[in-house]
Design a protein around this motif. Sequence first.
Motif, PDB file in Angstrom:
ATOM      1  N   SER A 129      -4.284  10.006   3.214  1.00 26.59           N
ATOM      2  CA  SER A 129      -3.153   9.075   3.215  1.00 26.59           C
ATOM      3  C   SER A 129      -2.016   9.581   4.099  1.00 26.59           C
ATOM      4  CB  SER A 129      -2.653   8.849   1.782  1.00 26.59           C
ATOM      5  OG  SER A 129      -2.279  10.078   1.178  1.00 26.59           O
ATOM      6  N   LYS A 139       5.770   5.812   6.125  1.00 27.56           N
ATOM      7  CA  LYS A 139       5.747   6.773   5.034  1.00 27.56           C
ATOM      8  C   LYS A 139       4.506   6.538   4.175  1.00 27.56           C
ATOM      9  CE  LYS A 139      10.787   7.176   4.797  1.00 27.56           C
ATOM     10  NZ  LYS A 139      11.998   7.010   3.952  1.00 27.56           N
ATOM     11  N   SER A 140       4.087   7.584   3.466  1.00 29.78           N
ATOM     12  CA  SER A 140       2.859   7.483   2.668  1.00 29.78           C
ATOM     13  C   SER A 140       2.950   6.383   1.623  1.00 29.78           C
ATOM     14  CB  SER A 140       2.562   8.826   1.980  1.00 29.78           C
ATOM     15  OG  SER A 140       2.256   9.823   2.936  1.00 29.78           O
ATOM     16  N   ASN A 141       4.122   6.221   0.994  1.00 31.36           N
ATOM     17  CA  ASN A 141       4.257   5.183  -0.028  1.00 31.36           C
ATOM     18  C   ASN A 141       4.218   3.779   0.552  1.00 31.36           C
ATOM     19  OD1 ASN A 141       6.823   5.722   1.167  1.00 31.36           O
ATOM     20  ND2 ASN A 141       7.825   4.617  -0.488  1.00 31.36           N
ATOM     21  N   GLU A 142       4.472   3.665   1.856  1.00 29.69           N
ATOM     22  CA  GLU A 142       4.480   2.350   2.498  1.00 29.69           C
ATOM     23  C   GLU A 142       3.070   1.869   2.844  1.00 29.69           C
ATOM     24  OE1 GLU A 142       8.861   2.498   4.713  1.00 29.69           O
ATOM     25  OE2 GLU A 142       7.062   3.046   5.838  1.00 29.69           O
ATOM     26  N   ALA A 144       0.447   2.654   0.738  1.00 31.92           N
ATOM     27  CA  ALA A 144      -0.337   2.673  -0.504  1.00 31.92           C
ATOM     28  C   ALA A 144      -0.926   1.298  -0.800  1.00 31.92           C
ATOM     29  CB  ALA A 144       0.525   3.147  -1.671  1.00 31.92           C
ATOM     30  N   HIS A 145      -0.121   0.249  -0.645  1.00 32.05           N
ATOM     31  CA  HIS A 145      -0.615  -1.110  -0.918  1.00 32.05           C
ATOM     32  C   HIS A 145      -1.683  -1.535   0.096  1.00 32.05           C
ATOM     33  CE1 HIS A 145      -0.687  -5.223  -2.326  1.00 32.05           C
ATOM     34  NE2 HIS A 145      -0.438  -5.641  -1.094  1.00 32.05           N
TER      35      HIS A 145
END
Length: 232
Positions: A129, A139-142, A144-145
């Motif tokens: 990721s 960013k990694s959290n962006e 995730a979906h």
Amino acid sequence: MLLCGSAMSVMGGLLPGTAPLRGRAGLEMVVRPFDHRRAAAFRGISDARPAAPVHAVVGGTPAYRREFVRGDVPSGLDDFDEWVIRTVLNAEGPLFREARYLLAEETEIRDPSLYHSVLAAVADGNTTSGGIAGYVGRKSNEIAHPLRVLEDSHLLVKEPDLFRPNRSYYRVAEPLVISWGPSTWHDSGARDLLTAKGFDTRDTVLTCCSGAGFGTEAASDVRLVTIDDLYA
């Protein structure tokens, strides 16, 4: 009543939560593509030499045997390149834009360019990721979906990393979205890496697969797997 479809997000949305068919389905079956042996038999290819590269290009989706290529299969290994030109690279054929349509039919995808970039990142060797996020500039959290949607759509597969506990990596599940080209994995230190992680490697046998065969200088302690072995 029998309902079937190829868009995984659409079909998956028929049953959960407040969907009208929630609790009314007697069977939910996900039909997977054929493996390499069954795909070869389905296409009527008895020779492993053309069967392996054909599977590498189009996978085991049954529709890519008849409807999308008008029943065209390579007559042999010498005909493989011409077959790719006649089918996958033919701008007038349905396979030419199929990889794009696989994403377009998924209703959860709002930003196709981001999803294409994520797939390109994985196909280019960025399998974590963090690596994918760095490749696409997010960013990694962006991401995730998008990763979850691509998993649900069976375009990406998340698998455990055998060399690093509690970690996983992604790979592209649909061959059509992978850029066709040679790739190699240098694994001469695999046994040492496993030993450093605390595994007992005294009986470990490294395995190497090649479509071109092996020379006489190949290591004697490595199991060599040829295309014929894969289809045996």
